[in-house]
Structures are given as structure tokens and as C-alpha cells.
Design a protein around this motif. Sequence first.
Motif, PDB file in Angstrom:
ATOM      1  N   ARG A  14       0.865  -1.208   0.018  1.00 33.86           N
ATOM      2  CA  ARG A  14       0.131   0.167  -0.070  1.00 33.86           C
ATOM      3  C   ARG A  14       0.697   1.325   0.118  1.00 33.86           C
ATOM      4  O   ARG A  14       0.653   2.240  -0.535  1.00 33.86           O
ATOM      5  N   TYR A  15       2.100   1.216   0.807  1.00 29.15           N
ATOM      6  CA  TYR A  15       2.927   2.342   0.570  1.00 29.15           C
ATOM      7  C   TYR A  15       3.449   2.638  -0.724  1.00 29.15           C
ATOM      8  O   TYR A  15       3.691   3.810  -1.041  1.00 29.15           O
ATOM      9  N   MET A  36       5.019   6.044  -1.699  1.00 22.04           N
ATOM     10  CA  MET A  36       6.133   6.445  -0.443  1.00 22.04           C
ATOM     11  C   MET A  36       7.049   5.263  -0.497  1.00 22.04           C
ATOM     12  O   MET A  36       6.905   4.315   0.357  1.00 22.04           O
ATOM     13  N   HIS A  70       8.940   4.082   2.312  1.00 22.48           N
ATOM     14  CA  HIS A  70       8.278   3.419   3.560  1.00 22.48           C
ATOM     15  C   HIS A  70       7.331   2.215   3.181  1.00 22.48           C
ATOM     16  O   HIS A  70       6.587   1.786   3.823  1.00 22.48           O
ATOM     17  N   ARG A 119      15.894  16.411   3.125  1.00 25.18           N
ATOM     18  CA  ARG A 119      14.501  15.847   3.450  1.00 25.18           C
ATOM     19  C   ARG A 119      13.722  16.633   4.128  1.00 25.18           C
ATOM     20  O   ARG A 119      12.487  16.898   4.083  1.00 25.18           O
ATOM     21  N   GLN A 171       9.837  18.419   4.137  1.00 19.74           N
ATOM     22  CA  GLN A 171       8.628  18.109   5.214  1.00 19.74           C
ATOM     23  C   GLN A 171       8.233  19.069   5.948  1.00 19.74           C
ATOM     24  O   GLN A 171       6.989  19.510   6.262  1.00 19.74           O
ATOM     25  N   SER A 192      12.642  12.414  10.441  1.00 21.01           N
ATOM     26  CA  SER A 192      13.130  12.566   9.168  1.00 21.01           C
ATOM     27  C   SER A 192      14.268  11.725   8.914  1.00 21.01           C
ATOM     28  O   SER A 192      14.989  11.336   9.475  1.00 21.01           O
ATOM     29  N   ARG A 193      13.933  11.118   7.534  1.00 22.87           N
ATOM     30  CA  ARG A 193      14.964  10.126   7.442  1.00 22.87           C
ATOM     31  C   ARG A 193      15.486  10.515   6.088  1.00 22.87           C
ATOM     32  O   ARG A 193      16.288  11.254   5.944  1.00 22.87           O
ATOM     33  N   CYS A 194      15.406   9.592   4.945  1.00 24.26           N
ATOM     34  CA  CYS A 194      16.156   9.697   3.691  1.00 24.26           C
ATOM     35  C   CYS A 194      15.695  10.781   2.827  1.00 24.26           C
ATOM     36  O   CYS A 194      14.158  11.178   2.832  1.00 24.26           O
ATOM     37  N   PRO A 240       3.300   5.331   8.345  1.00 33.66           N
ATOM     38  CA  PRO A 240       4.677   6.057   7.985  1.00 33.66           C
ATOM     39  C   PRO A 240       4.140   7.396   7.422  1.00 33.66           C
ATOM     40  O   PRO A 240       3.096   7.608   6.834  1.00 33.66           O
ATOM     41  N   VAL A 243      11.406   8.334  13.774  1.00 36.49           N
ATOM     42  CA  VAL A 243      12.558   8.802  12.802  1.00 36.49           C
ATOM     43  C   VAL A 243      12.213   7.721  11.569  1.00 36.49           C
ATOM     44  O   VAL A 243      12.171   8.439  10.428  1.00 36.49           O
ATOM     45  N   GLU A 276       9.044   8.627   9.665  1.00 30.97           N
ATOM     46  CA  GLU A 276       8.846   9.668   9.586  1.00 30.97           C
ATOM     47  C   GLU A 276       7.328  10.479  10.107  1.00 30.97           C
ATOM     48  O   GLU A 276       6.761  11.095   9.459  1.00 30.97           O
TER      49      GLU A 276
END
Lengths: 317, 317
Positions: A86-87, A92, A95, A145, A149, A265-267, B234, B256, B259
Motif C-alpha cells: 500500500r505504501y 511512498m 516506507h 529531506r 517536510q 526525518s530519514r532519507c 509512516p 524517525v 517519519e
Amino acid sequence: MPALTLENGKLELQERPVPQPGRGEALIRVLCAGVCNTDLELARGYMNFSGTLGHEFVGVVENSPSEHWIGKRVVGEINCPCHECRYCQLEMPHHCERRSVLGILNRNGAFAQYLILPEDNLHQVPRGMADEVALFCEPVAAAYRITEQININPDDRIIILGDGKLGQLIAQVLFLYSKKVVCVGKHAWKLKLLNNLGIDTALVGDMPAPGADIVVDATGSAEGFHTALSLVRPEGTLVLKSTVADKSQLDLSALVINEVRVIGSRCGPFRPALEALAMGNVEVRPMITEHYNIKDAVVAMEHAGFANAMKVLIEMD
Amino acid sequence: MPALTLENGKLELQERPVPQPGRGEALIRVLCAGVCNTDLELARGYMNFSGTLGHEFVGVVENSPSEHWIGKRVVGEINCPCHECRYCQLEMPHHCERRSVLGILNRNGAFAQYLILPEDNLHQVPRGMADEVALFCEPVAAAYRITEQININPDDRIIILGDGKLGQLIAQVLFLYSKKVVCVGKHAWKLKLLNNLGIDTALVGDMPAPGADIVVDATGSAEGFHTALSLVRPEGTLVLKSTVADKSQLDLSALVINEVRVIGSRCGPFRPALEALAMGNVEVRPMITEHYNIKDAVVAMEHAGFANAMKVLIEMD
């Protein structure tokens, strides 16, 4: 081929077979890789990772489904999505529920002579950009990133906690958006690198005034969140960049009372990162403190944990 | 006048002098007040409050700088700003650095025959609205605060953790924005009140599937945050409504990696709350389980902490 592997908590240089690309995947010969704090956390047990470490690299495509990639110098996004869940359907891919992540989750990484990534993950490195600059693309993307956001106004007062590699890159990237940036750290010599670029800094003993619009926790420590919460203004934004293995004791009432917004906050996006590196908007070379050959990768990892190190590079011959 | 006071951790019904309004302030004769979980937390030591408790009330203006208020039936916003500090100047009076808060911070509250509030804080109660409905305005406003802070789409899947008074009001308000609301709680009889309004519920042993777009923690417990984090998707949103005296052990890495966006949420707008109560869009009467007279206010507070209680009212004769 030589590969720096982590197995049952043990770091080791092993001889491994050259990996075989699957459908849609490219075989990349690594030129140079960088040690990230996440690698150190993984070695401490974070994510229970087992396999070849490393996710910051620059390399040359040896083989790929689309011929035009072959021979190109590339960097690569580290999240490999399933395209089905689904992501993935919600666009996304970072994720994806069944993702693998280069050198972090179910996929061997870049501290080896060869690695495999989906062709879709590749970005060509501009001609003329040095290998040791290009391999910073992944952490610079992680800094960018934040700009995807949250909105950053030129008047926002921004505090970055942490003078490590990621903290410094975040300070440089956010300094392109607001000049009211202060990076707080424990090491005068690291902070000096930012001063050289005109960015304000402070030592932890001499904290900037609280009430910042945006605070970024890039300390890599469990206490960073608490400090960040004490510095952000009511209705301000706290960006969490640290992934740490430890748990943290947290007083949530301050977060509620002050209606703080916290964002993990990641990649991040490779395109603006590559552009910033190409234009010189982000300066990475002064952060490189050590070069090691892959045969000394275990020592390189150790060295990366020392207080006198910043970016440690691992080169393949 | 009688007043339920908290001093050095001791709850007591005391005889106190009728308070004198300062500049810009109104004297309000309290008709009826409601016990909130925050009152119970304050009695446990939260905020180190000392003075008369109570912040949910309906009353009649006895005296006020502007004559037109006199004799009007009112509810009142609880944050009293200084009008001078930077947050007041930024039009964030709820976050005034020198604020007092009715019955919570440096200001005597509503569990007394009279209270004082700035005239600016008053809202007239519509004719025909019962006292016991009007006094819910403050907690309904707190529920509406969420709609000011985040966008809610009709397709968003929303989980509310906590079947207490605030959790129920939040469920009712958010149900006006999305029909995909599930309220999770420990008490079948409380959840039944929501079922009667057509709102889905679940017992904690039978959690809804994770991956919700929005999760609201209104458990009032330190573990609520952790559960909420396991249920939000996410890049989803976690709204924190619990103010608890305890600290919480938190694994920040999930926040994190996924996110997640966490937003602390406190006091809200009275106007939409009054309107929702007037229109019957929010149904509060079934939540009232007990009526006490002010002379039995200590027992009322005790009772409000029992598992078989929801909203406990304290009436002034």
C-alpha cells in the motif's frame, strides 16, 4: 571480493562472491564509500542487521537492464521498494513495507567491491565531480529531506543540535533557507568548519537562547530530544534526525503544553543534493578526515567512532 | 465563599473571600463546574499547582468593565495572557510566557462560588442551552483544537486511544470530519456511548489494524504514546492530548524511521465548540454520571477518579 560484514555483532573483512543482480537490478563496482554514524549504530546492534555494511558510495555500473547505464559513474538511493504494497501504491517507496535498504535492512551494502541496486535507484554523477564529493550525496539528501517536510521561512531561527557529519550537512542545507542558523556541538574544531562557511555555532556549555522556530536533533544521542524540546518555541517544530539504539526518558507534558510539532526525518531526495554538491552550495571536503583501503575496513570503522574523526572514507584500491 | 483548594498536595473545602477583579477582569458567579482529568493530575502533583482547582464552568457575570456583560450567562477561555510578551505579540495568547491559567497555573479556578477572568475570555452561552451542556465547552474546544492543527480528510482512518471524557469528545468531533473513526478503550460501557452515536469502537484487547492516518492519544497514561506510535502509518500524524505527570520510556527510532509527525495539542477555540453543542453535533449529557454540591467537592474529586465515573459535576446550590 572483499566485503566488510557484520554477523552476530562481529565486524569482519570477508571474501565474498560477486553478487548477481536480480530483475531490474544493476551491478555496481564501488569506487569509494563513506562511513556513517548509522553504520556504527548497526555495529552496536541497531536494526539487528546482518550482512555487508555501507550505504554511502559512488561507483561505476558494470551491468544493468538498460544498456545506457553501463559504464556510468553513479550514486544510488538506498531504499529498494516492492512496488506492490500500500505504501508503494501511495508513492511512498521509502516506507515500503517489504523494502530492503542498502547495508541497513535485508540487503548487502557498499563496503565491498561490488553492490547491487535497482536500476531505478541510480543517479548519474556529474562529470567533474570528485568521487569523494559525490559519495556525500546520500547524507546531503537526508538533510534536504527536512526541506520537503516543513516550510522554512527566511526569518526562522533554527538550532541544529550536533556538530557531527549529518548535523553539519543539515546546518549547511538549512543555511541556504535561513541565515539565522546556529549549530550546537561539543567540538570546537568541528564547529570551526561551519564558521569557515559563515555559519554561527555554539558549544553545548553556551546554548543559544530557547524559543527557536525550528530545532533539529542530529546528536545521535538519546538525550538530544530532551534538549531540543527545551529549545523549541511553543508551536515550533522539532525535527528528529537521530536514529539511536537506546531508549529515551521523555517528559511528554512539555510537548503537549507547548503544542510542539515533532517530525521524524530519514532519507531524502538525491536530485537537489547532487545539485548542491555540484554548485558548491554544500561544502563537504573539509569534513573528510581519513582515507582507508577496503582491506583495512575494520580499522576504518573503529576510527570513525573516535572523537577526532569526521567522515572516514573506504576506497576500493 | 466555599472553594475547593489544593495546598501542599492536600485537597480541602475552604471558606475563602470573594475575589476582587483586576483591570479588564470580570467577576463571575459560578453555576456549575466539571471535573476534568487534569484536575486529578494536578491533585497528584502535576504543575505543582496551589490554589482553587477547576477550569470547566458555566456562570453568570456579576461585574465587568463593559456593562453589557453584566447578568449574562457565560463560559470562559482559561488562558489569561499578558498582552506584552513575544508570544502575545505573535497572537499566540495560549502560549503567553507570563500567562495564568484558570485553576491550573497561578489563578484560582472554578470549584468555588466566584471566579475572576479577563472579560476578553468570556463567551455568551446561547439561550436554551442547559448549564450542564454549556460547561463542556472547554473540553469540546480542546477537541476542536486538533482540527486547527492538522488537515483531516474524509478518507482518513483515525484511531482515538482512550474512552475517557476527552477521548469521547475527540471521537465525536473528528467523526464530523471523517466517518473512519475508531475509539479504543478499556470500558465497554463507555464505548457503548459512542456506539449509540454510530461511532466505531474497540476494546484494547482487540486493537484495530495499524497503519492509521491519524492516531490521537487521549489515554492520559504514559504508555499511550508508545501504543499510538505502533498504530500510525509512516508519514502519518500522532496527536498527543495527554498531559501526565509521569515520564515515558520512548523508542524514538520508530518515529524517525517512519517519519511520523507528532503534534502536542492543548486548548482550543470556544466558538466552534459552542456551536457544536448548540446544534447537537456533539452529545455530552450521556457522559454525566454524577452531580455534587460544592460542599461535597472533595468527595466529587475522589469519585471522578473511580472507574465507574465519567463527567462529575460540581454545582453551587
